[in-house]
Write an enzyme that holds these catalytic residues in place. Structure first.
Site, short mmCIF file in Angstrom:
data_model
loop_
_atom_site.label_atom_id
_atom_site.label_comp_id
_atom_site.label_asym_id
_atom_site.label_seq_id
_atom_site.Cartn_x
_atom_site.Cartn_y
_atom_site.Cartn_z
N ASP A 140 63.13 71.33 102.19
CA ASP A 140 63.90 70.28 101.41
C ASP A 140 65.28 71.05 101.00
O ASP A 140 66.37 70.23 101.63
CB ASP A 140 63.36 69.85 100.12
CG ASP A 140 64.45 68.77 99.46
OD1 ASP A 140 64.07 67.47 99.67
OD2 ASP A 140 65.06 69.18 98.90
N VAL A 168 64.71 64.90 100.36
CA VAL A 168 64.48 64.82 101.66
C VAL A 168 62.84 64.98 101.92
O VAL A 168 62.45 64.29 102.86
CB VAL A 168 65.30 66.03 102.45
CG1 VAL A 168 64.99 66.18 103.99
CG2 VAL A 168 66.62 65.78 102.27
N ASP A 169 62.22 65.76 101.30
CA ASP A 169 60.66 65.99 101.70
C ASP A 169 60.01 64.27 101.34
O ASP A 169 59.46 64.18 102.07
CB ASP A 169 60.14 66.74 100.46
CG ASP A 169 59.94 68.36 100.90
OD1 ASP A 169 60.33 68.38 102.08
OD2 ASP A 169 59.55 69.14 99.94
N TYR A 170 60.25 63.94 100.14
CA TYR A 170 59.82 62.49 99.80
C TYR A 170 60.01 61.23 100.56
O TYR A 170 59.37 60.67 101.17
CB TYR A 170 60.02 62.40 98.29
CG TYR A 170 59.64 63.44 97.19
CD1 TYR A 170 58.45 64.42 97.86
CD2 TYR A 170 60.19 63.54 96.00
CE1 TYR A 170 58.24 65.33 96.68
CE2 TYR A 170 59.93 64.70 95.29
CZ TYR A 170 58.86 65.46 95.62
OH TYR A 170 58.72 66.54 94.67
N GLY A 173 58.19 61.83 103.86
CA GLY A 173 57.04 61.57 103.73
C GLY A 173 56.80 60.08 103.75
O GLY A 173 55.97 59.47 104.39
#
Length: 413
Positions: A140, A168-170, A173
């Protein structure tokens, strides 16, 4: 029946982005089976400090409720055979590994189509399976810098900054979860599966949205704004009241007119410097000084009462504790509670995804390999002799230390 009760996902996932995507599927009833590599000690999220004890961590609990876990070395020939049996009984294989790893592990559609022609192989990686960075790890923080986000976050005279949560990670996902569901839908319709090649880089770049459009078509150079001000809608930012900060936003002209009435400064609506969004943008500094002077005369709570009564978009700048204590949080039943053998009661924020009737019962995150035998005998139909032979071949790795049997039921606050 839960909306996704007829979907089974085999997840080779770890840490944040991948598990965050699949936890929404699990919350909606999908059977998410985590394959945890025994050589690595399972999902690395199990060990994230500071709230970790052995293979249990509050970080891991956050992203893995309602899932099942099987310890399995898919590089081992017998482990590979078990993996392929799981694929035969699944709708999707879901992973968040480095972009070149799905090919190395042979978990792409071309690798698995003979096993299950309808399988959807969904890969979420840092940079995708193609391009010069495909073999690089992506996180991220790295993506926020690379995709320009850090030049848009924070005060103009401060250093580059990341967003608070790992967006960015979430977001990656969520993109992966949407892609997986679209792929399963198409595979059921057409009888043919596919690869879904997702990346955090694509996600971060895609979320530049209108700022990228403005730059590509008009040469606009985005930058950081003072007090998190919107780049074009004025006023829309944080302001300081007598005892703290509040956010107020005029995303439409009607809100501007409501705001000046609520502030008891109706003459501002007729001031030619502030007549339109464009005018207010030109004179933003002057307007901010005027609004600062007015807002400094009362407390945040007093202003919020007036602004909410006038239907002006506004909110206090809460800390995390205050946000969790908001009455709206309780009204939406956004916190679930589970009994845990190590942490006692674990409270966590539920998925915001709602489809039909809300799920009333959740289950804590699984222990590493907790459901291995259940999956092998119940789902795959292996007899105990086969299970013991696989165990003797160390396909499942060493089992984690035993802990007291926990309660799995979860209530919603």
């Amino acid at each position: 029946m839960m909306p996704l009760a007829d979907i089974r996902v085999i997840a080779l996932e770890q840490y944040g982005a991948g598990p965050f995507g699949s936890v929404h599927l699990a919350d909606l009833g999908a059977d998410v089976i985590k394959i945890e590599d025994p050589e690595a000690g399972g999902d690395v999220g199990r060990y994230v400090p500071p709230y970790a004890d052995g293979e249990d961590s509050l970080f891991f609990e956050t992203f893995n409720r309602n899932k099942r876990s099987i310890g399995l070395d898919i590089r081992h020939p017998q482990g590979r055979a078990v993996f392929e049996d799981l694929v035969r009984n699944a709708d999707a294989v879901y992973s968040n590994l480095r972009g070149d790893v799905p090919a190395k592990l042979h978990i792409r559609y071309d690798d698995l189509k003979e096993v299950n022609p309808r399988i959807v192989c969904c890969s979420l990686s840092g940079f995708g399976m193609t391009g010069p960075r495909s073999a690089e790890p992506g996180y991220d923080y790295v993506l926020q810098g690379l995709a320009g986000w850090m030049t848009l976050t924070g005060e103009p005279d401060g250093p580059p900054a990341k967003t608070g949560p790992s967006l960015v990670d979430y977001s990656g996902g969520l993109v992966a979860a949407i892609s997986l569901l679209a792929g399963v839908h198409a595979a059921r319709r057409d009888g043919v599966g596919m690869d879904c090649d997702l990346s955090l880089y694509d996600t971060a770049m895609g979320m530049l949205t209108y700022l990228a459009t403005w730059h590509l078509n008009a040469g606009y150079e985005p930058g950081r704004t003072r007090r998190s001000a919107h780049p074009s809608l004025v006023p829309f930012q944080v302001f300081s009241a007598k005892d703290g900060w509040l956010v107020l936003g005029c995303a439409k002209e009607k809100f501007w007119h409501r705001l000046v009435k609520a502030l008891d400064r109706p003459e501002l609506a007729g001031d030619p410097r502030f007549a339109t969004f464009k005018d207010r943008a030109v004179h933003q500094a002057e307007l901010q000084d005027i609004l600062d002077g007015v807002l400094a005369t009362r407390t945040v709570a007093q202003w919020l009462d007036l602004l909410r009564a006038a239907a002006v978009p506004c909110a206090p700048v809460n800390d995390v504790s205050q946000a969790l204590d908001e009455e709206q949080t309780a009204a939406r039943r956004l916190v679930v509670t589970a009994d845990h053998p190590v942490f006692g009661q674990v409270r966590m924020v539920r998925s915001p995804v709602r489809v039909g009737i809300d799920r009333r019962r959740h289950h804590r995150a699984p222990r590493r390999g907790e459901h291995t035998e259940e999956i092998l005998t119940g789902l795959l139909g292996y007899d105990q002799t086969v299970v013991e032979r696989l165990r003797a071949a160390h396909v499942f790795g060493a089992e984690p230390p035993a802990r007291p049997a926990p309660s799995t039921a979860v209530s919603e606050r």
